[in-house]
Design a protein around this motif. Sequence first.
Motif, PDB file in Angstrom:
ATOM      1  N   TYR A 168      -8.973   4.986   2.199  1.00  0.00           N
ATOM      2  CA  TYR A 168      -9.552   4.448   0.975  1.00  0.00           C
ATOM      3  C   TYR A 168      -8.798   4.950  -0.248  1.00  0.00           C
ATOM      4  O   TYR A 168      -8.568   6.154  -0.391  1.00  0.00           O
ATOM      5  N   ARG A 169      -8.456   4.030  -1.109  1.00  0.00           N
ATOM      6  CA  ARG A 169      -7.730   4.398  -2.324  1.00  0.00           C
ATOM      7  C   ARG A 169      -8.603   5.271  -3.216  1.00  0.00           C
ATOM      8  O   ARG A 169      -9.794   5.020  -3.383  1.00  0.00           O
ATOM      9  N   ILE A 170      -8.004   6.304  -3.810  1.00  0.00           N
ATOM     10  CA  ILE A 170      -8.731   7.187  -4.715  1.00  0.00           C
ATOM     11  C   ILE A 170      -8.125   7.074  -6.113  1.00  0.00           C
ATOM     12  O   ILE A 170      -6.938   6.789  -6.259  1.00  0.00           O
TER      13      ILE A 170
ATOM     14  N   GLU B 147     -18.850   4.324   1.656  1.00  0.00           N
ATOM     15  CA  GLU B 147     -18.323   3.662   0.465  1.00  0.00           C
ATOM     16  C   GLU B 147     -19.229   3.886  -0.743  1.00  0.00           C
ATOM     17  O   GLU B 147     -18.750   4.074  -1.867  1.00  0.00           O
ATOM     18  N   ASP B 148     -20.547   3.872  -0.530  1.00  0.00           N
ATOM     19  CA  ASP B 148     -21.489   4.155  -1.622  1.00  0.00           C
ATOM     20  C   ASP B 148     -21.273   5.572  -2.151  1.00  0.00           C
ATOM     21  O   ASP B 148     -21.314   5.814  -3.371  1.00  0.00           O
ATOM     22  N   MET B 149     -21.068   6.519  -1.235  1.00  0.00           N
ATOM     23  CA  MET B 149     -20.814   7.900  -1.636  1.00  0.00           C
ATOM     24  C   MET B 149     -19.545   7.995  -2.479  1.00  0.00           C
ATOM     25  O   MET B 149     -19.518   8.646  -3.530  1.00  0.00           O
ATOM     26  N   LEU B 150     -18.484   7.328  -2.033  1.00  0.00           N
ATOM     27  CA  LEU B 150     -17.225   7.358  -2.788  1.00  0.00           C
ATOM     28  C   LEU B 150     -17.414   6.779  -4.186  1.00  0.00           C
ATOM     29  O   LEU B 150     -16.903   7.335  -5.170  1.00  0.00           O
ATOM     30  N   ARG B 151     -18.156   5.686  -4.302  1.00  0.00           N
ATOM     31  CA  ARG B 151     -18.364   5.084  -5.619  1.00  0.00           C
ATOM     32  C   ARG B 151     -19.079   6.053  -6.568  1.00  0.00           C
ATOM     33  O   ARG B 151     -18.764   6.114  -7.762  1.00  0.00           O
ATOM     34  N   ALA B 152     -20.044   6.801  -6.029  1.00  0.00           N
ATOM     35  CA  ALA B 152     -20.751   7.779  -6.859  1.00  0.00           C
ATOM     36  C   ALA B 152     -19.803   8.866  -7.341  1.00  0.00           C
ATOM     37  O   ALA B 152     -19.866   9.308  -8.496  1.00  0.00           O
ATOM     38  N   VAL B 153     -18.901   9.301  -6.465  1.00  0.00           N
ATOM     39  CA  VAL B 153     -17.917  10.329  -6.845  1.00  0.00           C
ATOM     40  C   VAL B 153     -16.941   9.764  -7.873  1.00  0.00           C
ATOM     41  O   VAL B 153     -16.649  10.398  -8.899  1.00  0.00           O
ATOM     42  N   PHE B 154     -16.419   8.567  -7.600  1.00  0.00           N
ATOM     43  CA  PHE B 154     -15.446   7.967  -8.509  1.00  0.00           C
ATOM     44  C   PHE B 154     -16.040   7.731  -9.895  1.00  0.00           C
ATOM     45  O   PHE B 154     -15.329   7.758 -10.904  1.00  0.00           O
ATOM     46  N   ALA B 155     -17.360   7.501  -9.953  1.00  0.00           N
ATOM     47  CA  ALA B 155     -18.040   7.277 -11.236  1.00  0.00           C
ATOM     48  C   ALA B 155     -18.377   8.584 -11.950  1.00  0.00           C
ATOM     49  O   ALA B 155     -18.913   8.574 -13.060  1.00  0.00           O
TER      50      ALA B 155
ATOM     51  N   ARG C 260       0.819  -1.209   0.000  1.00  0.00           N
ATOM     52  CA  ARG C 260       0.000   0.000   0.000  1.00  0.00           C
ATOM     53  C   ARG C 260       0.858   1.266   0.000  1.00  0.00           C
ATOM     54  O   ARG C 260       0.322   2.366  -0.140  1.00  0.00           O
ATOM     55  N   MET C 261       2.146   1.122   0.160  1.00  0.00           N
ATOM     56  CA  MET C 261       3.044   2.285   0.123  1.00  0.00           C
ATOM     57  C   MET C 261       2.873   3.022  -1.195  1.00  0.00           C
ATOM     58  O   MET C 261       2.841   2.410  -2.273  1.00  0.00           O
ATOM     59  N   GLY C 262       2.730   4.334  -1.142  1.00  0.00           N
ATOM     60  CA  GLY C 262       2.554   5.137  -2.335  1.00  0.00           C
ATOM     61  C   GLY C 262       1.113   5.276  -2.787  1.00  0.00           C
ATOM     62  O   GLY C 262       0.834   5.979  -3.763  1.00  0.00           O
ATOM     63  N   GLU C 263       0.196   4.616  -2.097  1.00  0.00           N
ATOM     64  CA  GLU C 263      -1.224   4.665  -2.476  1.00  0.00           C
ATOM     65  C   GLU C 263      -1.827   6.029  -2.160  1.00  0.00           C
ATOM     66  O   GLU C 263      -1.600   6.585  -1.088  1.00  0.00           O
ATOM     67  N   ARG C 264      -2.572   6.587  -3.104  1.00  0.00           N
ATOM     68  CA  ARG C 264      -3.290   7.843  -2.901  1.00  0.00           C
ATOM     69  C   ARG C 264      -4.608   7.531  -2.190  1.00  0.00           C
ATOM     70  O   ARG C 264      -5.381   6.699  -2.672  1.00  0.00           O
ATOM     71  N   VAL C 265      -4.865   8.201  -1.059  1.00  0.00           N
ATOM     72  CA  VAL C 265      -6.009   7.807  -0.238  1.00  0.00           C
ATOM     73  C   VAL C 265      -6.776   9.014   0.288  1.00  0.00           C
ATOM     74  O   VAL C 265      -6.262  10.128   0.376  1.00  0.00           O
TER      75      VAL C 265
END
Length: 344
Positions: free
Chosen positions: A135-137, A300-308, A82-87
């Motif tokens: 959470y990964r972005i 998590e549902d909110m994040l999925r809506a944003v990511f989409a 997970r090192m370097g992961e944008r979160v």
Amino acid sequence: MMQMRAAIFHDNGGPEVVRIEKVDRPSPGPGQVLVEVRAAALNHLDLWVRRGIPIETTMPHVGGSDVAGVIVEAGDGVDAGRMGERVVINPSLWCGQCRDCARGEHSMCERYRIWGEHTDGGFTEFVAVDADHAYRIPDDLSFEAAAALPISYQTAWRALVSRARLKPGEDVLVIGASGGTAIAAVQVARMMGARVFAVTSGVDKVSRLRELGADFVYDRLEVDWAKAVYKDTAKRGVDVVVENVGAATWAGSVRSLARGGRLVTYGGTAGPKVELDVRSVFWKQIEVIGTTMASRSEFEDMLRAVFAGRIRPVIDSVMPLDQAREAHERLEAGGQFGKIILVP
């Protein structure tokens, strides 16, 4: 021990108590990650904590519940990959053991706390957090946009999706619609297919809310918005009111509800005590619903809506961490539209 800069205050008071100091850089414990902060957003709760509400917090205190950054160190038990992961960090803290946690209602946990409010937070350069709260972005989401999400967008999501049970085609009235969570509510309501009514102040904010998709926008300095809502709904009223102001708007919010309508509230920026004529409750058969933050699955549902790409966070301004006091002043003055972001 290595040190880092942080926006910190040692006593409660106005924005003048916030200053930049050197503090010890944390190390990740078992199950934690160390995140290099790239962006952190202000919320009204940062103002409350600075003023001394709630009293249960750390002192001296480093605020900041909304943080995005990069994982630079992994504690024991965490995958080094997970090192370097944008979160982005979920600031909700729950016990994981009570009945509410067991049924997935984490925001109703009897020991619920908010990271950055009841603990030190992210107005600094590095933070250590539980790995399962990071959470990964996606690469195409900026750190500033990600930092704008956690408090406001999960609160709006739960308020409308879970608590108010909003349906496509319903009418939603959002009060105080220039604040971070209220703007998020406008966006979530539009995403869900509702017709949106919004109350704000000032020509510029009216214009920006229309650009976000609000169907009717009222300048509270120019019109009696409760009467305008009644007229614009053909004397029916709205199905849902999203309240966060409290005493100053409560009566108008109740009047604006249709029969069988739902008022959902997540705050009281103008005062916590309101008057409610119980006759309007039983005669119109309305519901008054409280809400705060969100469960893990709602976050998590909110994040999925944003990511989409279904929701795009609204940012008012980006300021360097060294201007944390000025950021507090801007939020307290109430002139912002969207989230104020600090970057180390």
